[in-house]
Write an enzyme that holds these catalytic residues in place. Structure first.
Site, PDB file in Angstrom:
ATOM      1  CB  VAL A  67      -0.700   0.010   1.122  1.00 22.34           C
ATOM      2  CG1 VAL A  67      -1.690   1.290   1.141  1.00 22.34           C
ATOM      3  CG2 VAL A  67      -1.509  -1.426   1.275  1.00 22.34           C
ATOM      4  CG  LEU A  68       3.000   3.072  -3.390  1.00 22.10           C
ATOM      5  CD1 LEU A  68       4.259   2.877  -3.842  1.00 22.10           C
ATOM      6  CD2 LEU A  68       2.385   1.349  -3.581  1.00 22.10           C
ATOM      7  CB  VAL A  69      -0.663   7.629  -0.755  1.00 21.60           C
ATOM      8  CG1 VAL A  69      -1.041   8.942  -1.461  1.00 21.60           C
ATOM      9  CG2 VAL A  69      -1.739   6.629  -0.456  1.00 21.60           C
ATOM     10  N   GLY A  76      -1.832  13.044   3.107  1.00 22.26           N
ATOM     11  CA  GLY A  76      -2.375  14.140   4.005  1.00 22.26           C
ATOM     12  C   GLY A  76      -3.809  14.444   3.631  1.00 22.26           C
ATOM     13  CD  GLN A  77      -4.444  15.958  -1.321  1.00 20.46           C
ATOM     14  OE1 GLN A  77      -5.485  15.683  -2.097  1.00 20.46           O
ATOM     15  NE2 GLN A  77      -3.255  15.897  -1.918  1.00 20.46           N
ATOM     16  CG  ASP A 102       6.501   0.176   7.921  1.00 20.44           C
ATOM     17  OD1 ASP A 102       6.910  -0.986   8.018  1.00 20.44           O
ATOM     18  OD2 ASP A 102       6.458   0.719   6.809  1.00 20.44           O
ATOM     19  CB  SER A 103       7.190   1.386  14.324  1.00 17.47           C
ATOM     20  OG  SER A 103       8.069   2.272  13.539  1.00 17.47           O
ATOM     21  CE1 TYR A 147      -3.437   0.007   7.812  1.00 18.40           C
ATOM     22  CE2 TYR A 147      -1.180   0.182   8.918  1.00 18.40           C
ATOM     23  CZ  TYR A 147      -2.015   0.228   7.584  1.00 18.40           C
ATOM     24  OH  TYR A 147      -1.695   0.226   6.273  1.00 18.40           O
TER      25      TYR A 147
END
Length: 248
Positions: free
Chosen positions: A184-186, A192-193, A220-221, A227
């Site tokens: 998952v990536l943006v 921030g949107q 990731d931490s 989540y």
């Protein structure tokens, strides 16, 4: 290993110690990269979803315990239909840019993605490069590939549009009980949107519509709280993520 998976969100590149998580089903449905080394995996935290039924209940749903033995419960003799997800396309956002051109943010679950575009997006978020042949294989073998594209149309040039990949998530599945969300990536310039959250919600909703109720990932931490705010719970029923590596 039970229902565990790996994920990452937006430009998340840090990892942390595995901790299993679970989310109970609610009325509404409110990020992964591959592990490149033992050091990275040891820092990654696992997150699990168990929807509609408990995780172990779902895993054991094909068995019947008796006092002396465990009997297999045969499924109903109903022919199974093809379980291919139904592609969906949806305009999430439409706006006018300062130069007068218009931009649409389009969600799609049709798997419309070019490996070179994906590699460029991974470069933007700082992920290590992976062989294009393996990237293509991972997309081809996924149960669901969801994308976010920016489609820009100039006010001066009618009909022409520029299409840019700005987000992606994919899931693998046994097509029955469990699904794993990966990669998952943006694009950092679009973070921030709320697009990452929307992307995750759409992926989860699509899987639930296919009657897949155990959805799992690793977080990731720095996105564990993200989540948790979506309803994830750490260590469902005490389950822990486990890793195996060649000892050489």
């Amino acid at each position: 290993m039970a229902a565990f998976a790996v994920t990452s969100s937006s430009s998340i590149c840090g990892v942390c110690i595995p901790t299993a998580c679970r989310l109970e089903a609610r009325d509404g449905v409110r990020a992964p990269r591959f592990l490149h080394s033992r050091k990275q995996a040891n820092r990654r935290s696992s997150v699990g979803w168990s929807l509609k039924a408990g995780l172990w209940d779902s895993l054991k749903s094909g068995f019947l315990n008796t006092s002396n033995s465990t009997e297999t419960v045969e499924p109903p003799s109903i022919p199974l239909e093809d379980e291919e997800p139904i592609p969906e396309e949806l305009v999430l956002l439409e706006r006018t840019l300062p130069d007068g051109s218009t931009e649409q943010i389009m969600f799609s679950s049709a798997g419309d993605i070019d490996v070179y575009d994906l590699q460029a997006l991974c470069d933007k978020v700082g992920w290590p490069r992976r062989p294009l042949t393996k990237i293509a294989a991972s997309l081809r073998n996924s149960y669901l590939v969801a994308t976010l594209h920016s489609i820009t149309r100039s006010s001066e040039t009618e009909g022409e549009a520029k299409k840019q990949l700005i987000g992606m998530a994919r899931a693998t599945s046994d097509h029955a009980f469990n699904a794993t969300i990966w990669d998952v990536l943006v694009d950092p310039s679009y973070q921030g949107q709320g697009l990452g959250k929307t992307l995750m919600e759409k992926v989860i909703r699509t899987l639930l519509q296919r009657d897949i109720n155990n959805i799992t990932l690793f977080a990731d931490s720095k996105v564990v709280d993200f989540y948790k705010n979506m309803g994830f719970e750490a260590d469902p029923q005490g389950i822990k993520g486990m890793f195996w590596y060649p000892r050489f």
